[in-house]
Design a protein around this motif. Structure first.
Motif, PDB file in Angstrom:
ATOM      1  N   ALA A  48       0.837  -1.209   0.000  1.00 49.00           N
ATOM      2  CA  ALA A  48       0.000   0.000   0.000  1.00 49.00           C
ATOM      3  C   ALA A  48       0.869   1.256   0.000  1.00 49.00           C
ATOM      4  O   ALA A  48       0.619   2.197  -0.767  1.00 49.00           O
ATOM      5  N   ALA A  49       1.903   1.267   0.865  1.00 46.42           N
ATOM      6  CA  ALA A  49       2.772   2.451   0.941  1.00 46.42           C
ATOM      7  C   ALA A  49       3.470   2.692  -0.394  1.00 46.42           C
ATOM      8  O   ALA A  49       3.560   3.838  -0.867  1.00 46.42           O
ATOM      9  N   CYS A  50       3.944   1.613  -1.026  1.00 50.03           N
ATOM     10  CA  CYS A  50       4.660   1.759  -2.298  1.00 50.03           C
ATOM     11  C   CYS A  50       3.718   2.210  -3.415  1.00 50.03           C
ATOM     12  O   CYS A  50       4.083   3.069  -4.232  1.00 50.03           O
ATOM     13  N   LEU A  51       2.523   1.637  -3.463  1.00 47.09           N
ATOM     14  CA  LEU A  51       1.575   2.030  -4.516  1.00 47.09           C
ATOM     15  C   LEU A  51       1.225   3.514  -4.403  1.00 47.09           C
ATOM     16  O   LEU A  51       1.238   4.252  -5.397  1.00 47.09           O
ATOM     17  N   VAL A  52       0.950   3.928  -3.165  1.00 50.90           N
ATOM     18  CA  VAL A  52       0.610   5.345  -2.967  1.00 50.90           C
ATOM     19  C   VAL A  52       1.825   6.219  -3.266  1.00 50.90           C
ATOM     20  O   VAL A  52       1.696   7.300  -3.846  1.00 50.90           O
ATOM     21  N   GLY A  53       3.012   5.732  -2.882  1.00 49.75           N
ATOM     22  CA  GLY A  53       4.232   6.477  -3.196  1.00 49.75           C
ATOM     23  C   GLY A  53       4.448   6.607  -4.688  1.00 49.75           C
ATOM     24  O   GLY A  53       4.687   7.698  -5.210  1.00 49.75           O
ATOM     25  N   PHE A  54       4.345   5.492  -5.403  1.00 49.77           N
ATOM     26  CA  PHE A  54       4.528   5.488  -6.866  1.00 49.77           C
ATOM     27  C   PHE A  54       3.578   6.481  -7.545  1.00 49.77           C
ATOM     28  O   PHE A  54       3.961   7.231  -8.427  1.00 49.77           O
ATOM     29  N   LEU A  55       2.330   6.410  -7.095  1.00 50.30           N
ATOM     30  CA  LEU A  55       1.299   7.151  -7.824  1.00 50.30           C
ATOM     31  C   LEU A  55       0.987   8.520  -7.227  1.00 50.30           C
ATOM     32  O   LEU A  55       0.506   9.409  -7.925  1.00 50.30           O
ATOM     33  N   GLY A  56       1.268   8.711  -5.953  1.00 50.04           N
ATOM     34  CA  GLY A  56       0.903   9.979  -5.316  1.00 50.04           C
ATOM     35  C   GLY A  56       2.083  10.846  -4.938  1.00 50.04           C
ATOM     36  O   GLY A  56       1.888  11.998  -4.565  1.00 50.04           O
ATOM     37  N   GLY A  57       3.277  10.317  -4.994  1.00 52.97           N
ATOM     38  CA  GLY A  57       4.447  11.113  -4.622  1.00 52.97           C
ATOM     39  C   GLY A  57       5.069  10.634  -3.333  1.00 52.97           C
ATOM     40  O   GLY A  57       4.452   9.882  -2.570  1.00 52.97           O
ATOM     41  N   GLU A  58       6.309  11.090  -3.097  1.00 53.58           N
ATOM     42  CA  GLU A  58       7.065  10.554  -1.962  1.00 53.58           C
ATOM     43  C   GLU A  58       6.490  10.961  -0.607  1.00 53.58           C
ATOM     44  O   GLU A  58       6.573  10.206   0.358  1.00 53.58           O
ATOM     45  N   LEU A  59       5.907  12.149  -0.518  1.00 52.11           N
ATOM     46  CA  LEU A  59       5.355  12.586   0.767  1.00 52.11           C
ATOM     47  C   LEU A  59       4.176  11.700   1.175  1.00 52.11           C
ATOM     48  O   LEU A  59       4.070  11.262   2.325  1.00 52.11           O
ATOM     49  N   ASP A  60       3.297  11.428   0.194  1.00 48.86           N
ATOM     50  CA  ASP A  60       2.143  10.560   0.475  1.00 48.86           C
ATOM     51  C   ASP A  60       2.606   9.158   0.867  1.00 48.86           C
ATOM     52  O   ASP A  60       2.092   8.561   1.815  1.00 48.86           O
ATOM     53  N   GLY A  61       3.583   8.644   0.108  1.00 52.45           N
ATOM     54  CA  GLY A  61       4.116   7.310   0.403  1.00 52.45           C
ATOM     55  C   GLY A  61       4.739   7.266   1.789  1.00 52.45           C
ATOM     56  O   GLY A  61       4.552   6.305   2.536  1.00 52.45           O
ATOM     57  N   LEU A  62       5.466   8.327   2.129  1.00 50.16           N
ATOM     58  CA  LEU A  62       6.129   8.398   3.432  1.00 50.16           C
ATOM     59  C   LEU A  62       5.109   8.438   4.571  1.00 50.16           C
ATOM     60  O   LEU A  62       5.218   7.688   5.547  1.00 50.16           O
ATOM     61  N   ILE A  63       4.106   9.292   4.419  1.00 48.02           N
ATOM     62  CA  ILE A  63       3.100   9.432   5.493  1.00 48.02           C
ATOM     63  C   ILE A  63       2.351   8.114   5.701  1.00 48.02           C
ATOM     64  O   ILE A  63       2.229   7.622   6.827  1.00 48.02           O
ATOM     65  N   TRP A  67      10.823   0.054  15.994  1.00 53.56           N
ATOM     66  CA  TRP A  67      11.203   0.979  14.922  1.00 53.56           C
ATOM     67  C   TRP A  67      11.168   0.348  13.535  1.00 53.56           C
ATOM     68  O   TRP A  67      11.064   1.041  12.531  1.00 53.56           O
ATOM     69  N   ILE A  68      11.219  -0.963  13.474  1.00 54.14           N
ATOM     70  CA  ILE A  68      11.606  -1.606  12.211  1.00 54.14           C
ATOM     71  C   ILE A  68      10.561  -1.435  11.099  1.00 54.14           C
ATOM     72  O   ILE A  68      10.906  -1.142   9.946  1.00 54.14           O
ATOM     73  N   ASN A  69       9.299  -1.569  11.436  1.00 53.19           N
ATOM     74  CA  ASN A  69       8.273  -1.394  10.402  1.00 53.19           C
ATOM     75  C   ASN A  69       8.099   0.076  10.041  1.00 53.19           C
ATOM     76  O   ASN A  69       7.825   0.405   8.884  1.00 53.19           O
ATOM     77  N   VAL A  70       8.252   0.956  11.040  1.00 54.98           N
ATOM     78  CA  VAL A  70       8.156   2.398  10.763  1.00 54.98           C
ATOM     79  C   VAL A  70       9.196   2.780   9.711  1.00 54.98           C
ATOM     80  O   VAL A  70       8.902   3.470   8.724  1.00 54.98           O
ATOM     81  N   VAL A  71      10.421   2.308   9.920  1.00 54.55           N
ATOM     82  CA  VAL A  71      11.508   2.674   9.003  1.00 54.55           C
ATOM     83  C   VAL A  71      11.323   2.019   7.629  1.00 54.55           C
ATOM     84  O   VAL A  71      11.447   2.690   6.590  1.00 54.55           O
ATOM     85  N   THR A  72      11.010   0.713   7.616  1.00 56.14           N
ATOM     86  CA  THR A  72      10.932   0.030   6.318  1.00 56.14           C
ATOM     87  C   THR A  72       9.722   0.483   5.492  1.00 56.14           C
ATOM     88  O   THR A  72       9.839   0.678   4.283  1.00 56.14           O
ATOM     89  N   LYS A  73       8.585   0.665   6.153  1.00 58.62           N
ATOM     90  CA  LYS A  73       7.393   1.086   5.386  1.00 58.62           C
ATOM     91  C   LYS A  73       7.506   2.554   4.980  1.00 58.62           C
ATOM     92  O   LYS A  73       7.178   2.931   3.856  1.00 58.62           O
ATOM     93  N   GLY A  74       7.965   3.383   5.923  1.00 53.41           N
ATOM     94  CA  GLY A  74       8.151   4.801   5.590  1.00 53.41           C
ATOM     95  C   GLY A  74       9.179   4.958   4.480  1.00 53.41           C
ATOM     96  O   GLY A  74       8.954   5.681   3.495  1.00 53.41           O
TER      97      GLY A  74
END
Lengths: 293, 166
Positions: free
Chosen positions: B37-52, B70-77
């Protein structure tokens, strides 16, 4: 809703904040963990609502499938037999431990003192959120008195220990996870060691003395040396002992007693031993009985 | 508004991941829906959206995982952010590109997990790569591509509208 590109300034701010977060996590790991734990409290309450909803859907699906689509009566009978088997395994283990204990001086007293007393029943409502940890989510949390490092068992044996809690749920690290370590003892030879999980989804008893005569088939139980578990709870049976030339210790692979892939309900050990007063009374009672003859 | 939407998405994805996704596991490995989900939103919506979205998903996943906080926060973000950076430099996103990108980010994310497990030797690393990293990367890529194909029309409309507005 249109997903718009963010402005340069906001993006830069986000990147800086993320970089700060990374630096904080790596330079001040314990403080960052505490902060995240603090932030996670209210988030956990929010998360518990959809978690409970999805969990009930999950139980609904499995109940429907098992009870109606996969032969209702056979399934019910199987569940009952499974429960009986788990109970008998637990009783069997207690008896084995009792027999071994009576052969040693004053072990009966210790065994009685160290039998588990206060437990809390909990339901498994989910699996670990990643593929990397052997974890399970329970429906009991800090609000029910669950704390980190409490042991989790079934009547058949050890399941794992609590590693995270929030107000309504908690996460158990299974005995088969490589990050887990439990003090264990081989029931027959009384050799102590540390039970750790392996990457193959099993467990391994490490640091067995080199001269020990452990063998495949021996049973491993908790030693009671740490406060998490009382003595004598089944962990599993040894399947293979490894003794390499030049090594200071032996190690052995363990087949866990509990089938960790099919857990529905577990017991959380909130207090591994009887409270001090009742233990003292028991001690006096037994000592008094001994003096009589 | 968008933040609330992402919060809602995270509140649906993470409980689904922990409770129902085991029905769809292959060799005991489930796709990481949070990362997808994070990557799809990042790809299509931009890095800020993907990061959030990645940070939100990671935060919730960390609460329901036995690993460090910390591990999922860092990897997903990080995954969402990287996907956003990659998406920014592509004029045209195709399912094939998306699949490859997701597989690469999934491998990178898994590498962080593998590193955090402190593997005893190269055998354990290789074991982790074979049993989990590669399977999960393939699974994540397929699920991501499937979701993209499912919602492609809507996303491409949004992208055109957004780019037109810019």
């Amino acid at each position: 809703m249109a997903i718009s590109r963010s402005t340069y300034g906001t993006r830069r701010l986000a990147i800086v904040l993320f970089a700060c977060l990374l630096v904080a996590l790596f330079l001040l790991p314990s403080q960052s963990q505490r902060l995240l734990q603090y932030v996670g409290g209210p988030l956990g309450q929010i998360l518990s609502v959809p978690l409970a909803a999805f969990s009930s859907v999950d139980h609904g699906i499995s109940e429907t499938w098992n009870a109606y689509l996969a032969l209702q009566s056979v399934h019910e009978e199987n569940r009952q037999l499974h429960r009986d088997l788990e109970l008998l395994k637990g009783q069997n283990n207690q008896l084995r431990e009792s027999v071994a204990a009576t052969q040693r001086y004053e072990t009966l007293l210790n065994f009685k003192q160290q039998s588990p007393s206060q437990t809390l029943a909990a339901q498994v409502i989910g699996r670990d959120a990643t593929n990397w940890y052997g974890g399970m989510i329970l429906n009991k949390g800090e609000g029910d008195g669950v704390r980190v490092e409490m042991g989790v068992v079934t009547p058949a044996g050890v399941v794992g220990r609590i590693v995270k809690t929030n107000s309504t749920s908690s996460v158990v690290l299974l005995v088969t996870d490589p990050n887990n370590a439990i003090a264990g003892v081989v029931q027959r030879t009384r050799d102590e060691g540390i039970v750790e999980g392996t990457s193959h989804g099993r467990a391994r008893l490490k640091y067995i003395p080199l001269l020990s005569r452990v063998q495949a088939g021996d049973r491993v139980v908790t030693s009671g040396l740490t406060g998490t578990f009382p003595r004598g709870l089944a962990i599993g049976g040894l399947t293979q002992v490894e003794k390499s030339e030049g090594d200071l210790f032996q190690s052995a692979e363990i087949e866990p007693e509990v089938d960790l892939s099919k857990l529905d309900e577990v017991l959380i050990i909130t207090a591994p031993y009887e409270d001090a007063d009742s233990a003292q009374k028991l001690l006096q009672e037994i000592r008094g009985d001994r003096k009589k003859p | 508004m968008k933040f609330l939407l992402y919060l809602l998405l995270a509140l649906v994805v993470v409980p689904f991941q922990t409770t129902l996704l085991h029905y769809f596991s292959i060799f005991g490995v489930r796709p990481d829906l949070g990362l997808v989900a994070a990557c799809l939103v990042g790809f299509l919506g931009g890095e800020l959206d993907g990061l959030i979205l990645g940070l939100l998903l990671g935060c919730f996943q960390d609460m329901l995982s036995a690993g460090d906080l910390w591990i999922n926060v860092v990897t997903k973000g990080g995954g969402g952010f990287l996907a956003g950076l990659a998406g920014r430099h592509m004029a045209h996103i195709t399912p094939a590109v998306l699949t490859a990108g997701l597989a690469i980010i999934s491998c990178l994310s898994s590498a962080v997990f593998l590193y955090s497990m402190n593997p005893a030797g190269i055998d354990e690393v290789w074991m982790g790569v074979r049993s989990t990293v590669l399977v999960q990367a393939g699974f994540d890529a397929l699920v991501g591509a499937g979701l993209y194909l499912l919602f492609r029309q809507r996303w491409s409309d949004d992208r055109m509208v957004t780019e037109g507005a810019l």
